[in-house]
Design an enzyme around this catalytic site. Structure first.
Site, PDB file in Angstrom:
ATOM      1  N   SER A 123     -65.483 -12.280  81.204  1.00 54.22           N
ATOM      2  CA  SER A 123     -65.482 -13.299  80.156  1.00 54.22           C
ATOM      3  C   SER A 123     -66.916 -13.657  79.763  1.00 54.22           C
ATOM      4  O   SER A 123     -67.673 -12.799  79.322  1.00 54.22           O
ATOM      5  CB  SER A 123     -64.684 -14.514  80.642  1.00 54.22           C
ATOM      6  OG  SER A 123     -64.390 -15.379  79.577  1.00 54.22           O
ATOM      7  N   ASP A 264     -54.420 -10.785  76.976  1.00 53.32           N
ATOM      8  CA  ASP A 264     -55.739 -11.380  77.156  1.00 53.32           C
ATOM      9  C   ASP A 264     -56.235 -12.079  75.893  1.00 53.32           C
ATOM     10  O   ASP A 264     -55.942 -11.656  74.773  1.00 53.32           O
ATOM     11  CB  ASP A 264     -56.736 -10.269  77.534  1.00 53.32           C
ATOM     12  CG  ASP A 264     -57.904 -10.763  78.351  1.00 53.32           C
ATOM     13  OD1 ASP A 264     -58.503 -11.789  77.978  1.00 53.32           O
ATOM     14  OD2 ASP A 264     -58.220 -10.112  79.359  1.00 53.32           O
ATOM     15  N   HIS A 291     -55.855 -13.442  80.478  1.00 53.41           N
ATOM     16  CA  HIS A 291     -57.301 -13.360  80.661  1.00 53.41           C
ATOM     17  C   HIS A 291     -57.676 -13.334  82.144  1.00 53.41           C
ATOM     18  O   HIS A 291     -58.622 -12.652  82.539  1.00 53.41           O
ATOM     19  CB  HIS A 291     -57.949 -14.564  79.971  1.00 53.41           C
ATOM     20  CG  HIS A 291     -59.427 -14.464  79.800  1.00 53.41           C
ATOM     21  ND1 HIS A 291     -60.045 -13.387  79.207  1.00 53.41           N
ATOM     22  CD2 HIS A 291     -60.431 -15.336  80.139  1.00 53.41           C
ATOM     23  CE1 HIS A 291     -61.354 -13.580  79.190  1.00 53.41           C
ATOM     24  NE2 HIS A 291     -61.609 -14.747  79.756  1.00 53.41           N
TER      25      HIS A 291
END
Length: 312
Positions: A123, A264, A291
């Protein structure tokens, strides 16, 4: 000179085994603004894997158990970025700039004598990784893994809006209403955003269950998140507002894996677009995961990483 040799010998005894492999341990490294905490797990002989957590403002403790599954293959190094988890938590906003977070990677490699590494950015951690790769041109990086990556703010917002458009219209209207009013703490807005997170952040269980390894660690640093990003996933008003490294992806020459969950926030379709920008790069999509792939489907997620890192 004798003192320097003594310290080097002591360092080797404390942190390396008889084969010259990193020993499992934890400690702190001094960086600008304070100390960052790290933990090394695993006794495998492969090249170490350095993992950068998401955020800005998140922490690594909840991921330690999951990534430990790779420890039979290689040492795995996790750390908390400054302001996060077990690391120091300064309040000086001049510290919350991307180059300083990149400096942490350099400092950690130097402190642990990590001459060769594989590196994974998850991320927001991917933003730090790509900035590190492009601006520092580091040696000894054998491969790069971008997991559900933030590589450009505008693209992340575009993906978030696409996913928001797939939600029930009532929830969309609620989010848009309170976004326009800037009432981010309104109960209806919080409930609607939680619904988004339950679909695309933690697909199986939202919020994520607490890990016992997080006992004593500070929680999510909303001050850092709000300063660099903003109060909501759907619109960036912080210092990362215009940031992107997508045009520079082609400059990475190491083997690259883009990995995302089926549901995601970093959409699978976007991963395949990124793949076209790096010759020879690979894409893996983790089924039945959002995610937080390590929580939703750890076996499939770790399996894809292990397969990519084989021989590296």
């Amino acid at each position: 000179m004798k003192l320097r040799l003594f310290l080097l010998a002591l360092f080797a005894i404390l942190f390396f085994d008889s084969r010259g492999q990193l020993k499992p341990h934890e400690g702190y490294v001094q960086v600008k603004g304070g100390r960052i905490w790290y933990k090394i797990v695993g006794t495998g002989k492969g090249t170490p894997l350095l993992i950068l957590h998401g955020g800005p403002g998140s922490r690594s403790c909840g991921d330690i158990a999951g990534y430990s599954a790779l420890g039979n293959d290689r040492p795995v190094i996790l750390y908390d970025q400054l302001g996060s988890g077990f690391s120091d938590r300064p309040t000086d906003t001049t510290l919350w700039v991307l180059p300083r977070f990149v400096d942490e990677v350099t400092a950690l490699r130097k402190a642990l004598n990590l001459k060769e590494i594989n590196i994974l950015g998850s991320s927001w951690g991917a933003a730090v990784v790509i900035e590190y790769m492009i601006t520092r041109k580091p040696t000894g990086v054998k491969s790069v893994i971008f997991a559900g990556p933030l590589l450009g703010t505008a693209r992340w917002i575009k993906d978030a809006q696409i996913l928001l458009g797939q939600m029930p219209k009532k929830l969309q209207d609620t989010i848009h209403k309170y976004e326009d009013l800037k009432q981010y703490n309104a109960p209806a807005y919080v409930a609607a955003t939680d619904s988004f997170y339950a679909r695309y952040l933690e697909h199986k269980q939202y919020p994520a269950p607490k890990s016992p390894l997080c006992e004593g660690a500070k929680g999510f640093n909303t001050e850092v998140y709000n300063y660099m990003w903003g109060p909501t996933e759907f619109n960036c008003i912080g210092t990362l507002q215009t940031w992107t490294r997508i045009p520079d992806l082609h400059r990475i020459t190491q083997p690259v894996l883009f990995i995302a969950g089926q549901y995601d926030e970093a959409r699978p379709a976007t991963m395949y677009e990124f793949q076209k920008m790096i010759k020879g790069s690979k894409v893996a999509i983790v089924p039945n995961a959002g995610h937080h792939k390590l929580q939703d489907n750890p076996e499939a997620y770790i399996g894809e990483i292990r397969k990519f890192l084989k021989g590296k």
